[in-house]
Scaffold this motif. Structure first.
Motif, PDB file in Angstrom:
ATOM      1  N   ARG A  94       7.734  33.331  30.876  1.00  0.00           N
ATOM      2  CA  ARG A  94       8.757  34.330  30.940  1.00  0.00           C
ATOM      3  C   ARG A  94       8.056  35.477  30.278  1.00  0.00           C
ATOM      4  NH1 ARG A  94      12.382  29.973  29.490  1.00  0.00           N
ATOM      5  NH2 ARG A  94      11.647  30.002  27.063  1.00  0.00           N
ATOM      6  N   ALA A  95       6.939  35.544  29.459  1.00  0.00           N
ATOM      7  CA  ALA A  95       6.444  36.666  28.946  1.00  0.00           C
ATOM      8  C   ALA A  95       5.890  37.304  29.821  1.00  0.00           C
ATOM      9  CB  ALA A  95       5.561  36.342  27.572  1.00  0.00           C
ATOM     10  N   LEU A 135       5.437  42.135  33.201  1.00  0.00           N
ATOM     11  CA  LEU A 135       5.396  42.967  34.695  1.00  0.00           C
ATOM     12  C   LEU A 135       6.418  44.078  34.596  1.00  0.00           C
ATOM     13  CD1 LEU A 135       4.449  43.134  37.502  1.00  0.00           C
ATOM     14  CD2 LEU A 135       6.435  41.459  38.071  1.00  0.00           C
ATOM     15  N   ILE A 136       7.519  43.910  33.950  1.00  0.00           N
ATOM     16  CA  ILE A 136       8.605  44.945  33.824  1.00  0.00           C
ATOM     17  C   ILE A 136       8.242  45.989  33.092  1.00  0.00           C
ATOM     18  CG2 ILE A 136      11.073  45.300  33.536  1.00  0.00           C
ATOM     19  CD1 ILE A 136      11.540  42.442  34.176  1.00  0.00           C
ATOM     20  N   ASP A 137       7.843  45.775  31.874  1.00  0.00           N
ATOM     21  CA  ASP A 137       7.225  46.736  31.038  1.00  0.00           C
ATOM     22  C   ASP A 137       6.118  46.304  29.926  1.00  0.00           C
ATOM     23  OD1 ASP A 137       7.166  48.826  29.428  1.00  0.00           O
ATOM     24  OD2 ASP A 137       8.961  48.558  28.144  1.00  0.00           O
ATOM     25  N   PRO A 138       4.867  46.383  30.328  1.00  0.00           N
ATOM     26  CA  PRO A 138       3.797  46.029  29.774  1.00  0.00           C
ATOM     27  C   PRO A 138       3.619  46.731  28.429  1.00  0.00           C
ATOM     28  CG  PRO A 138       3.125  47.256  31.405  1.00  0.00           C
ATOM     29  CD  PRO A 138       4.576  47.069  31.687  1.00  0.00           C
ATOM     30  N   ILE A 188      -1.931  46.521  31.249  1.00  0.00           N
ATOM     31  CA  ILE A 188      -2.227  47.988  31.082  1.00  0.00           C
ATOM     32  C   ILE A 188      -3.725  48.445  31.305  1.00  0.00           C
ATOM     33  CG2 ILE A 188      -2.296  49.652  28.962  1.00  0.00           C
ATOM     34  CD1 ILE A 188      -0.034  48.116  27.875  1.00  0.00           C
ATOM     35  N   GLN A 189      -4.625  47.633  30.793  1.00  0.00           N
ATOM     36  CA  GLN A 189      -5.905  47.800  30.895  1.00  0.00           C
ATOM     37  C   GLN A 189      -6.658  48.004  32.269  1.00  0.00           C
ATOM     38  OE1 GLN A 189      -7.753  49.318  28.295  1.00  0.00           O
ATOM     39  NE2 GLN A 189      -5.927  48.772  26.921  1.00  0.00           N
ATOM     40  N   LEU A 236       2.619  42.464  40.580  1.00  0.00           N
ATOM     41  CA  LEU A 236       2.990  40.876  40.297  1.00  0.00           C
ATOM     42  C   LEU A 236       2.642  40.382  39.045  1.00  0.00           C
ATOM     43  CD1 LEU A 236       1.554  39.365  43.833  1.00  0.00           C
ATOM     44  CD2 LEU A 236       3.995  39.993  43.354  1.00  0.00           C
ATOM     45  N   PRO A 237       3.115  39.228  38.804  1.00  0.00           N
ATOM     46  CA  PRO A 237       2.676  38.705  37.113  1.00  0.00           C
ATOM     47  C   PRO A 237       1.312  38.207  37.157  1.00  0.00           C
ATOM     48  CG  PRO A 237       5.003  38.054  38.021  1.00  0.00           C
ATOM     49  CD  PRO A 237       4.319  38.606  39.370  1.00  0.00           C
ATOM     50  N   VAL A 238       1.000  37.990  36.118  1.00  0.00           N
ATOM     51  CA  VAL A 238      -0.455  37.526  35.873  1.00  0.00           C
ATOM     52  C   VAL A 238      -0.373  35.898  36.001  1.00  0.00           C
ATOM     53  CG1 VAL A 238      -2.233  37.192  34.418  1.00  0.00           C
ATOM     54  CG2 VAL A 238      -1.145  39.407  34.744  1.00  0.00           C
TER      55      VAL A 238
END
Length: 370
Positions: A210-211, A216-219, A231-232, A331-333
């Motif tokens: 979930r995290a 993905l929505i707001d890093p 971000i990096q 996409l999510p990690v």
């Protein structure tokens, strides 16, 4: 007594090389070469990475050559045993597998293995065999049985938990089912049902999963924690500009801002050093890889070979799309390597096996024609 003339080295080596499909081998070689160049820069603080990857590449090509020499008919005979062994190993993992970093994914059978990797190839093999046996008389219930065969290993892998691998196995099986002739109406229904089930799926996800979606929505919500990867990596991609900073000059990588920079996030290193132009070239190579695989699938002589070749090709596409998508923040990690670029032996061997199966299908089609 007349001595027999020695044959030229090329004539001795040539029979061993005929198993390789020329265009496909060349494309894979170019991507691997790009990966080694990038890995040298990304892994400059990790002595031995390049040497280890070269060894992995050698093993991958041996596996590729062996698979290319196995006729598709033989692969079809082994489909059910490989699938059965794979599922049995996944059950064994669930019962007494090794736990690392909170996940139970490994099994010690004299050596440590990750059985979920087997299913990336075993799944399309099994479903292609299943549909081949029912060619010309497919009914809706056959697709239902195929879905059940798919969901069993996907469930066992997802509960380890290993979201990335479970998605890849699910995609591999879905491609076979789709290529076998699944109705667009059914696909639309599945899409709607999947959307409606998202709230339920959310409650069943682990906290870290979930995290990842939230990041993905707001890093920037957790810039030094769970959002750090995204971000990096996006900073690295953006800082590369049009032409890149140049090989060995990527500051994000060399100052250790990019985590997992030799494996899952190697695309960020490549983007920073070679820029948009380099990304364009790399994307073109992946498009050539996918195009060659689809050509092999289209020309395959049997229903089984067409389904298997098509699914393997689309697996390559899924690897590349998901990895580039997660590294660029769309996409999510999920921990999916970039095919033939990321450091690692297991994934490279799996990809080499898939490429070898494509070469086998192409080679034996030519043998049948001659």
């Amino acid at each position: 007594m007349q001595l027999s003339e020695k044959r030229p080295l090329w004539q001795i080596v040539k029979p061993f090389l005929t198993a390789f499909d020329g265009p496909l081998t060349l494309i894979i070689f170019l991507i691997l070469s790009t990966g080694i160049v990038t890995l040298y820069s990304a892994g400059i603080d990790f002595p031995g990475r390049v040497e280890d990857q070269l060894r992995n590449i050698l093993v991958s090509f041996v596996i590729m050559w062996i698979a290319a020499n196995v006729p598709p008919q033989t692969l079809m005979r082994f489909a059910v045993p490989i699938y059965t062994v794979g599922v049995a190993l996944l059950v064994a993992v669930a019962m007494f597998g090794m736990i690392k970093k909170g996940a139970r994914r490994w099994l010690n059978v004299g050596m440590v293995i990750q059985p979920s990797e087997i299913m990336k190839i075993a799944m399309p093999l099994m479903l292609a065999w299943y549909f081949q046996k029912r060619e010309g008389m497919l009914r809706w219930n056959h697709f239902l049985v195929a879905a059940m065969l798919l969901m069993l290993p996907v469930f066992l892998i997802a509960r380890q938990p290993d979201l990335g691998t479970s998605l890849l196995v699910a995609a591999a099986g879905f491609y076979v089912i789709f290529l076998a002739g699944l109705s667009w109406k059914v696909l639309l229904g599945l899409f709607i049902a999947g959307g409606a089930s998202l709230p339920v799926a959310w409650t069943t996800m682990h906290d870290y999963q979930r995290a990842r979606v939230m990041m993905l929505i707001d890093p920037t919500e957790d810039p030094l924690g769970k959002g750090f990867h995204i971000i990096q990596s996006t900073i690295a991609i953006g800082s590369g500009g049009i032409a890149g900073k140049g090989w060995l000059n990527g500051t994000q990588a060399h100052l250790e801002f990019i985590p997992e920079r030799t494996t899952d996030f190697i695309f960020a290193v490549f983007s920073e050093e070679f820029g948009l132009i380099g990304n364009g070239v790399l994307l073109f190579l992946y498009l050539l890889l996918i195009a060659r695989g689809l050509i092999i699938a289209a020309n395959a002589p049997t229903f089984f070979a067409r389904l298997l070749a098509g699914a393997i090709t689309l697996i390559f596409f899924t690897y590349a799309f998901v990895n580039m998508g997660m590294v660029s923040g769309i996409l999510p990690v999920v921990g999916v390597p970039l095919p033939f670029m990321s450091y690692g032996g297991t994934a490279l061997v799996t990809l080499g096996l898939g490429a070898g199966i494509l070469m086998s299908i192409q080679r034996h089609r030519k043998l049948v024609q001659t």
